[in-house]
Each structure stands twice: as C-alpha cells, then as structure tokens.
Design a protein around this motif. Structure first.
Motif, PDB file in Angstrom:
ATOM      1  N   VAL A  92       0.519  -1.454   0.153  1.00 29.51           N
ATOM      2  CA  VAL A  92       0.317   0.056   0.261  1.00 29.51           C
ATOM      3  C   VAL A  92       1.141   1.319  -0.381  1.00 29.51           C
ATOM      4  N   VAL A  93       0.998   2.066  -0.940  1.00 31.77           N
ATOM      5  CA  VAL A  93       1.799   3.876  -1.650  1.00 31.77           C
ATOM      6  C   VAL A  93       0.622   4.254  -0.042  1.00 31.77           C
ATOM      7  N   ALA A  94      -0.471   4.668  -1.023  1.00 29.40           N
ATOM      8  CA  ALA A  94      -1.647   5.539  -0.360  1.00 29.40           C
ATOM      9  C   ALA A  94      -3.186   5.131   0.299  1.00 29.40           C
ATOM     10  N   ASP A  95      -3.803   5.200   0.783  1.00 28.10           N
ATOM     11  CA  ASP A  95      -5.230   4.574   1.132  1.00 28.10           C
ATOM     12  C   ASP A  95      -6.559   5.715   2.008  1.00 28.10           C
ATOM     13  N   GLY A  96      -7.234   5.984   0.465  1.00 29.52           N
ATOM     14  CA  GLY A  96      -7.748   7.245   0.740  1.00 29.52           C
ATOM     15  C   GLY A  96      -9.732   6.142   0.205  1.00 29.52           C
ATOM     16  N   GLY A  97      -9.172   5.441   0.895  1.00 30.66           N
ATOM     17  CA  GLY A  97     -10.937   4.327   0.396  1.00 30.66           C
ATOM     18  C   GLY A  97     -10.087   3.561  -0.848  1.00 30.66           C
ATOM     19  N   SER A  98     -11.141   2.597  -1.027  1.00 29.82           N
ATOM     20  CA  SER A  98     -11.136   1.862  -1.804  1.00 29.82           C
ATOM     21  C   SER A  98     -10.058   0.670  -2.630  1.00 29.82           C
ATOM     22  N   LEU A  99      -9.155   0.373  -1.320  1.00 34.96           N
ATOM     23  CA  LEU A  99      -8.610  -0.333  -1.119  1.00 34.96           C
ATOM     24  C   LEU A  99      -8.295  -1.984  -1.914  1.00 34.96           C
ATOM     25  N   LEU A 100      -9.231  -2.130  -1.344  1.00 33.18           N
ATOM     26  CA  LEU A 100      -9.261  -3.475  -1.671  1.00 33.18           C
ATOM     27  C   LEU A 100      -9.122  -3.682  -3.111  1.00 33.18           C
ATOM     28  N   SER A 101     -10.858  -3.207  -3.480  1.00 34.89           N
ATOM     29  CA  SER A 101     -10.134  -2.795  -5.577  1.00 34.89           C
ATOM     30  C   SER A 101      -8.800  -2.529  -5.498  1.00 34.89           C
ATOM     31  N   VAL A 102      -8.491  -1.427  -5.900  1.00 34.56           N
ATOM     32  CA  VAL A 102      -7.224  -0.900  -5.443  1.00 34.56           C
ATOM     33  C   VAL A 102      -6.304  -2.323  -5.939  1.00 34.56           C
ATOM     34  N   ALA A 103      -6.130  -2.647  -5.051  1.00 38.60           N
ATOM     35  CA  ALA A 103      -5.088  -3.689  -5.082  1.00 38.60           C
ATOM     36  C   ALA A 103      -5.617  -5.153  -5.777  1.00 38.60           C
ATOM     37  N   LEU A 104      -6.719  -5.626  -5.656  1.00 39.71           N
ATOM     38  CA  LEU A 104      -7.136  -6.616  -6.869  1.00 39.71           C
ATOM     39  C   LEU A 104      -6.837  -5.992  -8.225  1.00 39.71           C
ATOM     40  N   ASN A 105      -6.784  -4.680  -9.149  1.00 37.27           N
ATOM     41  CA  ASN A 105      -6.544  -4.332  -9.807  1.00 37.27           C
ATOM     42  C   ASN A 105      -5.409  -4.302 -10.497  1.00 37.27           C
ATOM     43  N   ALA A 106      -4.364  -3.807  -9.190  1.00 33.53           N
ATOM     44  CA  ALA A 106      -3.028  -3.730  -9.200  1.00 33.53           C
ATOM     45  C   ALA A 106      -2.146  -5.593  -9.214  1.00 33.53           C
ATOM     46  N   ALA A 107      -3.153  -6.172  -9.006  1.00 31.20           N
ATOM     47  CA  ALA A 107      -2.383  -7.887  -8.812  1.00 31.20           C
ATOM     48  C   ALA A 107      -2.344  -7.916 -10.168  1.00 31.20           C
ATOM     49  N   CYS A 108      -3.461  -7.902 -10.801  1.00 31.97           N
ATOM     50  CA  CYS A 108      -4.311  -8.075 -12.265  1.00 31.97           C
ATOM     51  C   CYS A 108      -3.468  -7.429 -13.330  1.00 31.97           C
ATOM     52  N   ALA A 109      -2.415  -6.341 -13.563  1.00 31.86           N
ATOM     53  CA  ALA A 109      -2.364  -5.285 -13.680  1.00 31.86           C
ATOM     54  C   ALA A 109      -0.360  -6.184 -14.322  1.00 31.86           C
ATOM     55  N   ALA A 110       0.029  -6.652 -13.212  1.00 35.79           N
ATOM     56  CA  ALA A 110       1.643  -7.457 -12.763  1.00 35.79           C
ATOM     57  C   ALA A 110       1.681  -8.559 -13.022  1.00 35.79           C
ATOM     58  N   LEU A 111       0.601  -9.502 -12.953  1.00 35.75           N
ATOM     59  CA  LEU A 111       0.706 -10.846 -13.573  1.00 35.75           C
ATOM     60  C   LEU A 111       0.560 -10.395 -15.315  1.00 35.75           C
ATOM     61  N   VAL A 112      -0.289  -9.694 -15.847  1.00 32.99           N
ATOM     62  CA  VAL A 112      -0.446  -9.201 -17.141  1.00 32.99           C
ATOM     63  C   VAL A 112       0.961  -8.810 -17.370  1.00 32.99           C
ATOM     64  N   ASP A 113       1.861  -8.339 -16.442  1.00 33.77           N
ATOM     65  CA  ASP A 113       3.246  -7.822 -17.200  1.00 33.77           C
ATOM     66  C   ASP A 113       4.131  -9.018 -17.048  1.00 33.77           C
ATOM     67  N   ALA A 114       3.992  -9.995 -16.006  1.00 32.66           N
ATOM     68  CA  ALA A 114       4.712 -11.054 -15.981  1.00 32.66           C
ATOM     69  C   ALA A 114       4.683 -11.890 -17.487  1.00 32.66           C
ATOM     70  N   GLY A 115       3.366 -11.924 -17.653  1.00 27.71           N
ATOM     71  CA  GLY A 115       3.213 -12.355 -18.507  1.00 27.71           C
ATOM     72  C   GLY A 115       2.452 -13.864 -17.865  1.00 27.71           C
ATOM     73  N   VAL A 116       2.072 -14.211 -17.058  1.00 31.15           N
ATOM     74  CA  VAL A 116       1.713 -15.777 -16.490  1.00 31.15           C
ATOM     75  C   VAL A 116       0.106 -15.741 -17.029  1.00 31.15           C
ATOM     76  N   PRO A 117       0.723 -16.778 -17.771  1.00 31.00           N
ATOM     77  CA  PRO A 117      -1.213 -17.574 -18.329  1.00 31.00           C
ATOM     78  C   PRO A 117      -2.511 -17.169 -17.204  1.00 31.00           C
ATOM     79  N   MET A 118      -3.398 -16.912 -17.694  1.00 30.41           N
ATOM     80  CA  MET A 118      -4.563 -15.983 -17.214  1.00 30.41           C
ATOM     81  C   MET A 118      -5.876 -16.503 -17.938  1.00 30.41           C
ATOM     82  N   SER A 119      -6.958 -17.679 -17.936  1.00 32.21           N
ATOM     83  CA  SER A 119      -8.236 -17.430 -18.371  1.00 32.21           C
ATOM     84  C   SER A 119      -8.970 -16.511 -18.856  1.00 32.21           C
ATOM     85  N   ALA A 120      -8.468 -15.744 -18.159  1.00 32.30           N
ATOM     86  CA  ALA A 120      -9.650 -13.871 -18.234  1.00 32.30           C
ATOM     87  C   ALA A 120      -8.868 -12.821 -17.578  1.00 32.30           C
ATOM     88  N   CYS A 121      -8.750 -11.774 -18.123  1.00 35.64           N
ATOM     89  CA  CYS A 121      -8.544 -10.331 -16.645  1.00 35.64           C
ATOM     90  C   CYS A 121      -9.193 -10.935 -16.086  1.00 35.64           C
TER      91      CYS A 121
END
Length: 202
Positions: A92-121
């Motif tokens: 967490v860099v900054a928490d001004g609300g909606s933290l879990l959603s931001v973390a989920l979106n960050a995790a998905c983006a990082a997996l895409v950047d790593a080239g990890v195969p996923m059935s969907a984003c």
C-alpha cells in the motif's frame, strides 16, 4: 485512474495502480520452484502478501490476502506450472478508500506484465451504501466507507476474443456473475457485528 507497468526491476512483473487518493504497488515473482513443503505436484501454488503502508500486518491485511488469492486461483492457469509457486506482493502506497479494489486491479496488471497465463483478466470496483439517504457511492473515499451502512467489493472477469482484423480492438466480454463479491457492514449500519464476507466464483 492511472496504471503503470514494469515499475520494479527485480520482479518478474510489476504494476502501480492509482485511483483518486489510493495507490498500491504490486510485484509478481514466478512461476518459480516452490518450497517442498508448499509445492503441489499438479499445479502452481499462489501466495499473496499484503503489506500495509506502515506498521505491521493486521487482520484486515490477512483477510485481503485470502480474498485476492481466491480471485487469482480462479483465473491463473496453474496447471501449466506444476510444483511451482507464484508470489504476488502488494504494498500500500496510499490509502484514501476503495483499497481492496485497487489492490485487486494492481495484482491483475502485474500478472499481465509478468506474462502469467490467465483464462481472463478481471476488474474490481468498490461501492458503498450511504448512511443518510442510502445513496450508492462508487469508489468511495475512506471517510465515506467508514460512515456507510455497508461496503461491497466486486470483481468481474473480462475475456477478450479475436479481433475481426488487425485494425480493430479485440472484443471484450464480461462474465455473468461476479468473480468475487464481499460485503462488510459499516459504522452507519444499525447494530454491531463483525464484517460478513461472501464469495461467488465465476
């Protein structure tokens, strides 16, 4: 809303996701050889570490780890990488609300950047039910979450088909039903009690 990819040099994939006053950095390590006591002979093991902006990890961070891991396990093609582990570290860099959603979106983006195969984003959003008039607040700020009757975090799987030709973007299809849906009562709700959480896999 801002998404930055490849922000960390030593990670296999990384992303920084910022929405309003909330920002989370995500790093992906793997797939790599799993420790023997953790390995699964048939599929990769996903580990999630959620680090608060300051201080030590508490119950909220541990709960977030379980929720995020459940979402990732539903979409990462783990069967392609037996006896390995994929670690996702969220800071967490900054928490001004909606933290879990931001973390989920960050995790998905990082997996895409790593080239990890996923059935969907997937994409996540937080909604809060206002304490006064019961209004629906999308991407609520921290004080709005605290005053709300309830807060709901949803994530939806998004799949992309093949484009008709190279000049058009691939069509996107959102799965029916939420990949995850978790609800917590807020301080504005009548009565007291611990947060109730539910999950619905796509």
């Amino acid at each position: 809303m801002v998404c930055e990819l490849a922000v960390l040099n030593r990670a296999d994939g990384s992303a920084k996701w910022t929405q309003e006053n909330t920002s989370v950095m995500a790093a992906v390590y793997g797939p790599r050889q799993a420790m023997q006591r953790k390995e699964d002979a048939e599929q990769a093991v996903i580990e999630v570490v959620f680090k608060p902006r300051s201080g030590i990890q508490g119950n909220k961070e541990k709960e977030y780890e379980l929720i995020i891991r459940g979402a990732l396990e539903a979409l990462v093609q783990r069967g392609l990488f037996p006896r390995t582990s994929i670690m996702v570290v969220l800071q967490v860099v900054a928490d001004g609300g909606s933290l879990l959603s931001v973390a989920l979106n960050a995790a998905c983006a990082a997996l895409v950047d790593a080239g990890v195969p996923m059935s969907a984003c997937f994409a996540s959003v937080t909604c809060a039910v206002g304490a006064q008039q019961g209004e629906l607040l999308v991407d609520p700020e921290e004080n709005e979450e605290q005053a709300a009757q309830a807060t709901v975090v949803c994530a939806f799987a998004v799949r992309y088909g093949l484009p008709a030709d190279s000049s058009t973007a691939p069509p996107a299809q959102v799965d029916e039903g939420a990949l995850i849906m978790h609800t917590w009562p807020g301080k504005g709700a009548a009565g007291t009690g611990a947060g109730a959480a539910g999950s619905d896999a796509a």
